[in-house]
Scaffold this motif. Structure first.
Motif, mmCIF file in Angstrom:
data_model
loop_
_atom_site.group_PDB
_atom_site.id
_atom_site.type_symbol
_atom_site.label_atom_id
_atom_site.label_comp_id
_atom_site.label_asym_id
_atom_site.label_seq_id
_atom_site.Cartn_x
_atom_site.Cartn_y
_atom_site.Cartn_z
ATOM 1 N N ILE A 89 14.689 -4.015 -8.235
ATOM 2 C CA ILE A 89 13.962 -2.816 -7.790
ATOM 3 C C ILE A 89 13.288 -2.122 -8.977
ATOM 4 O O ILE A 89 12.108 -1.753 -8.927
ATOM 5 N N THR A 128 8.368 -9.961 -0.604
ATOM 6 C CA THR A 128 9.025 -8.706 -0.222
ATOM 7 C C THR A 128 10.154 -8.404 -1.196
ATOM 8 O O THR A 128 10.516 -9.247 -2.032
ATOM 9 N N LEU A 129 10.727 -7.222 -1.085
ATOM 10 C CA LEU A 129 11.901 -6.906 -1.904
ATOM 11 C C LEU A 129 13.017 -7.900 -1.622
ATOM 12 O O LEU A 129 13.704 -8.360 -2.526
ATOM 13 N N ILE A 182 15.262 2.475 1.591
ATOM 14 C CA ILE A 182 14.350 1.388 1.254
ATOM 15 C C ILE A 182 14.365 0.347 2.372
ATOM 16 O O ILE A 182 15.427 -0.096 2.809
ATOM 17 N N ASP A 183 13.181 -0.042 2.826
ATOM 18 C CA ASP A 183 13.036 -1.156 3.769
ATOM 19 C C ASP A 183 12.806 -2.410 2.926
ATOM 20 O O ASP A 183 11.744 -2.586 2.327
ATOM 21 N N TYR A 184 13.790 -3.281 2.876
ATOM 22 C CA TYR A 184 13.713 -4.447 1.993
ATOM 23 C C TYR A 184 12.737 -5.512 2.494
ATOM 24 O O TYR A 184 12.474 -6.491 1.802
ATOM 25 N N MET A 186 9.638 -4.640 3.094
ATOM 26 C CA MET A 186 8.350 -4.226 2.536
ATOM 27 C C MET A 186 7.899 -5.239 1.495
ATOM 28 O O MET A 186 8.726 -5.774 0.752
ATOM 29 N N GLU A 190 3.706 -2.732 -1.133
ATOM 30 C CA GLU A 190 4.020 -1.609 -0.234
ATOM 31 C C GLU A 190 5.131 -0.741 -0.829
ATOM 32 O O GLU A 190 5.089 0.494 -0.744
ATOM 33 N N PHE A 191 6.115 -1.403 -1.446
ATOM 34 C CA PHE A 191 7.219 -0.662 -2.069
ATOM 35 C C PHE A 191 6.711 0.215 -3.210
ATOM 36 O O PHE A 191 7.108 1.372 -3.352
ATOM 37 N N LYS A 192 5.800 -0.327 -4.032
ATOM 38 C CA LYS A 192 5.257 0.443 -5.148
ATOM 39 C C LYS A 192 4.522 1.690 -4.648
ATOM 40 O O LYS A 192 4.632 2.769 -5.232
ATOM 41 N N PHE A 194 5.135 3.215 -1.794
ATOM 42 C CA PHE A 194 6.201 4.059 -1.238
ATOM 43 C C PHE A 194 6.876 4.879 -2.346
ATOM 44 O O PHE A 194 7.037 6.091 -2.248
#
Length: 200
Positions: A89, A128-129, A182-184, A186, A190-192, A194
């Motif tokens: 992460i 994705t994550l 956190i939606d893993y 993503m 998208e996470f960045k 977020f």
């Protein structure tokens, strides 16, 4: 017939089952251990090699001193970057190098001299994550298996970790997230976005 290498695998994660199976396939007698390790337990089990992998307990200094070069740690980051918690992460939050490292276990958290490491790249629009985490687990198990004969025999050169890198605690991530989850699933991109929204 040659004796099997006795491996004590310290872990609190199901990911270790894959590693245990693969080590078993190269003539190792593997014992998975989830509790806190002590010198007394090490003496009783008498392993040839101790491998720490996703282990949630801190290995005490007396155990490390007793084992010497017979204890290693597997960490899913490109050390010295992202020592500590949630390395995958944080590699995306801080945009630091990604990868996996196998190192000699020392008393500082993820500070030991490097035995072998590998940089890993991701497609941030597709990975994705969850898939990136899984990839790192696969890469580090492959890395250990590819180098296992050298590692168990101590036939390698240690490298110092260069630079201070970075270190994170679980509380550091919780501070950013607040009450968000956190939606893993993503993508990394998208996470960045977020995380950037939470940090501004």
């Amino acid at each position: 017939m040659e004796n099997k290498t006795k491996v004590l695998l310290l872990s609190n994660n199901d990911n270790a089952n894959v590693l245990a199976e693969r080590l078993g396939g190269v003539d190792c007698d593997v014992k998975l251990f989830h509790d806190k390790i002590t010198v007394e337990i090490v003496k009783e089990l008498d392993p040839d090699m101790v491998v720490s992998y996703n282990y949630s307990h801190i290995v005490k200094e007396d155990v490390i001193d007793f084992l010497g070069n017979k204890i290693i740690n597997m960490h899913v980051s490109f050390l010295p970057w992202n020592k500590g918690a949630s390395p995958n992460i944080w590699s995306f939050i801080d945009d630091t190098p990604k990868g996996v490292t196998i190192h000699r276990l020392e008393k500082g958290l993820d500070t030991g001299k490097i035995i072998v490491q590998r940089e890993v790249e991701f497609d941030e629009d597709k990975d994705t994550l969850s898939s990136s985490y899984q990839r790192l687990q696969e890469e580090i198990v492959d890395l250990l298996m590819e180098n296992w004969n050298y590692i168990k025999d101590g036939n390698y050169e240690l490298k110092e970790q260069v630079g201070s890198g970075s270190y994170h605690r679980t509380a550091d991530l919780n501070k950013i997230l607040g009450n968000q989850h956190i939606d893993y699933n993503m993508t990394i991109a998208e996470f960045k976005t977020f995380i950037k929204g939470l940090m501004t």
